[in-house]
Scaffold this motif. Structure first.
Motif, PDB file in Angstrom:
ATOM      1  N   GLN A 288      36.872   1.665 -10.066  1.00 50.25           N
ATOM      2  CA  GLN A 288      37.543   2.964 -10.136  1.00 50.25           C
ATOM      3  C   GLN A 288      36.689   4.035  -9.470  1.00 50.25           C
ATOM      4  O   GLN A 288      35.459   4.004  -9.541  1.00 50.25           O
ATOM      5  CB  GLN A 288      37.800   3.361 -11.592  1.00 50.25           C
ATOM      6  CG  GLN A 288      38.591   4.656 -11.743  1.00 50.25           C
ATOM      7  CD  GLN A 288      38.770   5.049 -13.198  1.00 50.25           C
ATOM      8  OE1 GLN A 288      37.809   5.166 -13.946  1.00 50.25           O
ATOM      9  NE2 GLN A 288      40.017   5.253 -13.602  1.00 50.25           N
ATOM     10  N   LEU A 289      37.347   4.988  -8.828  1.00 42.79           N
ATOM     11  CA  LEU A 289      36.653   6.126  -8.232  1.00 42.79           C
ATOM     12  C   LEU A 289      36.835   7.367  -9.098  1.00 42.79           C
ATOM     13  O   LEU A 289      37.908   7.609  -9.649  1.00 42.79           O
ATOM     14  CB  LEU A 289      37.203   6.417  -6.827  1.00 42.79           C
ATOM     15  CG  LEU A 289      36.934   5.386  -5.738  1.00 42.79           C
ATOM     16  CD1 LEU A 289      37.582   5.833  -4.427  1.00 42.79           C
ATOM     17  CD2 LEU A 289      35.439   5.167  -5.532  1.00 42.79           C
TER      18      LEU A 289
ATOM     19  N   LEU B 152      32.635   4.227  -9.507  1.00 42.51           N
ATOM     20  CA  LEU B 152      31.815   4.912  -8.518  1.00 42.51           C
ATOM     21  C   LEU B 152      32.147   6.394  -8.584  1.00 42.51           C
ATOM     22  O   LEU B 152      33.303   6.787  -8.423  1.00 42.51           O
ATOM     23  CB  LEU B 152      32.107   4.384  -7.108  1.00 42.51           C
ATOM     24  CG  LEU B 152      31.774   2.925  -6.817  1.00 42.51           C
ATOM     25  CD1 LEU B 152      32.231   2.561  -5.408  1.00 42.51           C
ATOM     26  CD2 LEU B 152      30.283   2.669  -6.975  1.00 42.51           C
ATOM     27  N   LYS B 153      31.142   7.219  -8.807  1.00 39.30           N
ATOM     28  CA  LYS B 153      31.349   8.661  -8.856  1.00 39.30           C
ATOM     29  C   LYS B 153      30.986   9.249  -7.495  1.00 39.30           C
ATOM     30  O   LYS B 153      29.826   9.226  -7.085  1.00 39.30           O
ATOM     31  CB  LYS B 153      30.516   9.286  -9.977  1.00 39.30           C
ATOM     32  CG  LYS B 153      30.889   8.765 -11.367  1.00 39.30           C
ATOM     33  CD  LYS B 153      30.267   9.583 -12.469  1.00 39.30           C
ATOM     34  CE  LYS B 153      30.951  10.932 -12.615  1.00 39.30           C
ATOM     35  NZ  LYS B 153      30.414  11.719 -13.750  1.00 39.30           N
TER      36      LYS B 153
ATOM     37  N   GLY C  21      44.559   9.265  -3.242  1.00 38.23           N
ATOM     38  CA  GLY C  21      44.535   8.171  -4.215  1.00 38.23           C
ATOM     39  C   GLY C  21      43.440   8.248  -5.249  1.00 38.23           C
ATOM     40  O   GLY C  21      43.165   7.265  -5.941  1.00 38.23           O
ATOM     41  N   ILE C  22      42.797   9.425  -5.377  1.00 34.74           N
ATOM     42  CA  ILE C  22      41.716   9.601  -6.354  1.00 34.74           C
ATOM     43  C   ILE C  22      42.198  10.554  -7.439  1.00 34.74           C
ATOM     44  O   ILE C  22      42.154  11.775  -7.282  1.00 34.74           O
ATOM     45  CB  ILE C  22      40.438  10.131  -5.676  1.00 34.74           C
ATOM     46  CG1 ILE C  22      40.052   9.231  -4.500  1.00 34.74           C
ATOM     47  CG2 ILE C  22      39.291  10.218  -6.695  1.00 34.74           C
ATOM     48  CD1 ILE C  22      38.946   9.779  -3.632  1.00 34.74           C
TER      49      ILE C  22
ATOM     50  N   SER D 178      38.621   5.609   3.249  1.00 35.29           N
ATOM     51  CA  SER D 178      37.998   4.290   3.348  1.00 35.29           C
ATOM     52  C   SER D 178      37.372   3.880   2.021  1.00 35.29           C
ATOM     53  O   SER D 178      37.358   2.693   1.664  1.00 35.29           O
ATOM     54  CB  SER D 178      36.940   4.288   4.458  1.00 35.29           C
ATOM     55  OG  SER D 178      35.838   5.110   4.123  1.00 35.29           O
ATOM     56  N   MET D 179      36.860   4.850   1.259  1.00 33.61           N
ATOM     57  CA  MET D 179      36.291   4.542  -0.049  1.00 33.61           C
ATOM     58  C   MET D 179      37.362   4.102  -1.032  1.00 33.61           C
ATOM     59  O   MET D 179      37.129   3.225  -1.871  1.00 33.61           O
ATOM     60  CB  MET D 179      35.529   5.761  -0.587  1.00 33.61           C
ATOM     61  CG  MET D 179      34.282   6.092   0.211  1.00 33.61           C
ATOM     62  SD  MET D 179      33.413   7.556  -0.402  1.00 33.61           S
ATOM     63  CE  MET D 179      32.765   6.940  -1.943  1.00 33.61           C
ATOM     64  N   VAL D 180      38.545   4.698  -0.933  1.00 37.37           N
ATOM     65  CA  VAL D 180      39.667   4.285  -1.789  1.00 37.37           C
ATOM     66  C   VAL D 180      40.018   2.829  -1.512  1.00 37.37           C
ATOM     67  O   VAL D 180      40.196   2.021  -2.438  1.00 37.37           O
ATOM     68  CB  VAL D 180      40.882   5.200  -1.570  1.00 37.37           C
ATOM     69  CG1 VAL D 180      42.118   4.618  -2.263  1.00 37.37           C
ATOM     70  CG2 VAL D 180      40.597   6.602  -2.091  1.00 37.37           C
TER      71      VAL D 180
END
Length: 255
Positions: free
Chosen positions: A210-211, A177-178, A229-230, A199-201
């Protein structure tokens, strides 16, 4: 070999996309980096005019009738140029889901180009763009599943910009996900953006996705994203897209 009735590829030739587009274009490349490993993990191919024209000026010439041909031409051009430049990292290519009529047939020119220039297909990633124009979720899911079976990875571009929303993840299973620039911008000083990113992490970890943070423009944004965490990031802070060369990236060592 005769393809399915809804597909225009017959005996190895596609009437929709095997003829040249009526305008010239090229590709710029922008690195996507892992700031913890301090290395480029792949490059995204971005369309440009041969005289430096913007992506918009090129895309504005793509009519509905040219959509299939242009999508295929972009794939071919990106792979050829990446090979010529000696790229050893993964190559990420944007594509329009609506320009893929039948995944197994519409990938043939990509596979043929990869074989011709010696590009390993396992180093190809496809970024799904313009998701607001997709009306057939089942078709998009079919593309992603087909590409996964063929050894490619896929990314969902501009996640969080209002079109690529959470509901897409009920149907799709992209590898990456970008995160859209709108959520990255000034994240170091915006607690609400930080809360959303956090929240996305958690969501990405649960889904096994993976972000990648897009549009990173400052050291502070980059450090904030890493703290959240990104670690995989893309943006002008690292390098701008360049035509005819792979940009030089100097990555600092974070504490």
């Amino acid at each position: 070999m005769t393809a399915q009735p809804h597909c225009a590829r017959v005996n190895g030739v596609c009437n929709r996309c095997d003829t040249p587009v009526p305008f010239a274009f090229t590709m710029a490349f922008q690195p996507i980096v892992d700031v913890t490993q301090r290395q480029v993990v792949y490059y995204e191919a971005l369309v440009r005019g041969i005289n430096g024209e913007s992506a918009f000026s090129i895309l504005n010439q793509v009519t509905d009738e040219l959509m299939y041909r242009f999508d295929q031409a972009c794939r071919v051009k990106a792979i050829e140029l990446a090979s010529e430049l000696g790229m050893t990292e993964r190559l990420s290519i944007n594509f329009l889901p609506n320009a893929v009529y039948e995944p197994e047939a519409c990938i043939q020119s990509t596979l043929e180009t990869s074989r011709r220039v010696g590009w390993p297909t396992e180093r190809l990633n496809f970024e799904i763009t313009e998701t607001e124009r997709v009306v057939d979720r089942a078709h998009m899911r079919s593309i992603i599943d087909s590409y996964r079976r063929m050894g490619f990875t896929t990314s969902l571009d501009d996640f969080g910009n209002g079109y690529a929303n959470l509901d897409l993840l009920t149907d799709l299973r992209p590898d990456t996900l970008k995160i859209d620039r709108e959520l990255v911008m000034e994240c170091d000083s915006n607690s609400r953006r930080q809360a959303i990113l956090k929240s996305m992490v958690a969501l990405a970890r649960t889904l096994g996705t993976q972000l990648v943070a897009e549009g990173v423009e400052t050291r502070e944004e980059s450090r904030c994203l890493l703290a959240l965490g990104i670690a995989v990031q893309q943006g002008y802070y690292f390098a701008r897209p360049e035509v005819g060369k792979l940009p030089t990236v100097a990555l600092e060592k974070y504490d």
